[in-house]
Scaffold this motif. Structure first.
Motif, PDB file in Angstrom:
ATOM      1  N   PHE A   1       0.842  -1.194   0.000  1.00 41.63           N
ATOM      2  CA  PHE A   1       0.000   0.000   0.000  1.00 41.63           C
ATOM      3  C   PHE A   1       0.880   1.248   0.000  1.00 41.63           C
ATOM      4  O   PHE A   1       2.096   1.153   0.126  1.00 41.63           O
TER       5      PHE A   1
ATOM      6  N   TYR B   1       0.918   9.305   4.754  1.00 40.04           N
ATOM      7  CA  TYR B   1       1.699   9.715   5.930  1.00 40.04           C
ATOM      8  C   TYR B   1       2.793   8.694   6.270  1.00 40.04           C
ATOM      9  O   TYR B   1       3.493   8.837   7.264  1.00 40.04           O
TER      10      TYR B   1
ATOM     11  N   ASP C   1       4.681  -4.776   8.191  1.00 41.38           N
ATOM     12  CA  ASP C   1       3.795  -3.668   7.831  1.00 41.38           C
ATOM     13  C   ASP C   1       2.529  -4.193   7.165  1.00 41.38           C
ATOM     14  O   ASP C   1       1.532  -3.479   7.078  1.00 41.38           O
TER      15      ASP C   1
ATOM     16  N   LYS D   1      -6.761   2.551   2.369  1.00 36.81           N
ATOM     17  CA  LYS D   1      -6.459   1.176   2.787  1.00 36.81           C
ATOM     18  C   LYS D   1      -7.600   0.543   3.566  1.00 36.81           C
ATOM     19  O   LYS D   1      -7.677  -0.673   3.683  1.00 36.81           O
TER      20      LYS D   1
END
Ligand code: SF4
Length: 434
Positions: free
Chosen positions: A208, A212, A250, A321
């Motif tokens: 993804f 940020y 992640d 996401k």
């Protein structure tokens, strides 16, 4: 000491102290340093490791020593600035035990923790003034110029090991090619210490791309490990008495059937029973009924899901996401699979540019309405991300600023414009059980 089979260069690898207003041990382990140890060992280097953040219980507190704040702006905080980890005296004793070495590698995590690296450099230079310092990790990747000037690094490595291996080999005069097949870190000896937990990664990076987040910049493209390799690592850790594993991925649930599901089923077949934690938020969209059931059966605890915000425009603008509907389904699936509600937490971001306190309050109430606990995560701007670029255009951040100012607690107090009393009430609301 990890010995090579060849006439060897000697290197010290250091995981530095945390320098912050707060720090908590969420099963931290310097996985990047272990990867580096594998690479160096295969090139004939003798290794020693000093981990300033070990041994400490997890989840739990590190030892803390209050130190003077590194800059005036820190006085805005109503908390002390501190060094987290072992004492300086303990560092000196460990340093004495390593004996002389030819080079030091220091890893880095949060950019605003760089005073922790400066303390390590001070300690090393006071005993070995001429030894070269190589700095890698997240801060070194994101702020290379600052890392060079503020920490006195002789070489700054940006990105994952594969992107800077050539540079390190040239600097140290090491062979490009391995002299022997690389062995996993846990077979090198001298790394597994006295903690009762470990962190494991099944993949690097994330497919993804949130506005940020620096995952792609820091870790490169999404790259997975084979389930068999991960199983071998966990089986080894189990044989050493480790019973708690935190996945530091992640994107742990991506390609679930071919990756994590195989790992969990493989461990179950071997009769290995562990407690798993996911301190990094899971992708709520990927928590199907079947996934939730396997996670619950396999001993997952302290599950964290990422929502960040309930505002649909902001959800889409920051990368899309997850949606609130995805979260609802994920929570329902986990609860129905038998996961206790107190073990499920949902991350909400606070202080994203343009985000008002009303949005945060709405998020807290929404998460609580699902019967699980919200966890507030304060936004910290990271160089190279879209949010950084936007703030840079607006003159809020720049690469000339001190990275300390990007500390999540501090940045948000200095730049969000929030009424801090109201924010404190929201924090209490998030933590309350009703
Ligand atoms: S999904 Fe998570 S790790 Fe991946 S880019 Fe977004 S915030 Fe980063």
């Amino acid at each position: 000491m990890i010995h090579s089979r060849y006439p060897a260069l000697k290197c010290l690898l250091v995981n530095p102290w945390i320098a912050d207003f707060a720090a908590y041990n969420f099963w931290v382990r310097p996985l990047g340093l272990y990867r580096l140890a594998e690479w160096l060992n295969a090139r004939g280097v003798d290794l020693s490791i000093i981990d300033c953040l070990s041994p400490f219980r997890a989840p739990g507190k590190f030892r803390r020593q209050v130190v003077p704040p590194p800059m005036k702006s820190c006085l805005e905080m109503d908390r002390n600035f501190a060094r987290y980890g072992i004492t300086r005296q303990e560092f000196r004793e460990r340093l004495k035990r390593t004996g002389a070495f030819d080079c030091v590698f220091i890893t880095s995590v949060m950019s605003y923790w760089y005073p922790g690296i400066q303390w390590v450099v001070e300690e090393i230079k006071s005993t070995f003034p001429a030894v070269p310092i190589i700095l890698g990790g997240i801060y070194a990747t994101l702020w290379p110029e600052h890392a060079k000037s503020a920490c006195g690094a002789d070489l700054v490595c940006q990105g994952p090991l594969k992107t800077c291996a050539e540079k390190i080999a040239t600097f140290l005069g090491l062979p490009r090619q391995a002299l022997q097949p690389e062995r996993p870190w846990y077979l090198l000896g001298g790394i597994v210490d006295t903690v009762d937990y470990w962190a494991v990664r099944t993949a690097q990076g994330c497919p993804f791309s949130c506005s940020y987040c620096a995952s792609r910049i820091v870790s490169g493209p999404f790259a997975t490990r084979s389930p068999g390799e991960v199983i071998r690592e966990i089986v080894f850790l189990y044989s050493r008495g480790i019973r708690q594993i935190a996945f530091y991925d992640d994107a742990l649930l991506v390609d679930f059937e071919n990756r994590l599901a195989r790992i969990l089923k493989g461990l179950a077949q071997k009769g290995i029973s562990l407690t798993f934690h996911t301190p990094n938020g899971l992708h709520a969209r990927l928590v199907s009924k079947e996934t939730a059931q396997l996670l619950a059966r396999s001993g997952f605890k302290s599950i964290r899901l990422s929502l960040e915000t309930t505002n649909p425009e902001r959800q889409a603008a920051t990368g899309g996401k997850v949606s609130s509907k995805d979260l609802e389904k994920a929570v329902k699936n986990l609860l129905e699979a038998g996961m206790p509600a107190p073990d499920i937490g949902v991350y909400l971001l606070v202080g994203l540019p343009g985000q008002e306190l009303e949005e945060i309050e709405e998020g807290i109430n929404y998460v609580k309405s699902l019967g699980v606990r919200p966890y507030l995560a304060e936004f910290s701007p990271i160089p190279g991300t879209s949010e950084w670029k936007r703030l840079e255009r607006n003159g809020v951040v720049s690469m000339d600023m001190d990275p300390i100012l990007t500390n999540n607690s501090l940045f948000f107090r200095l730049f969000s414009g929030y009424d801090m009393n109201r924010f404190k009430r929201l924090k209490k609301l998030a933590a309350s059980l009703d």
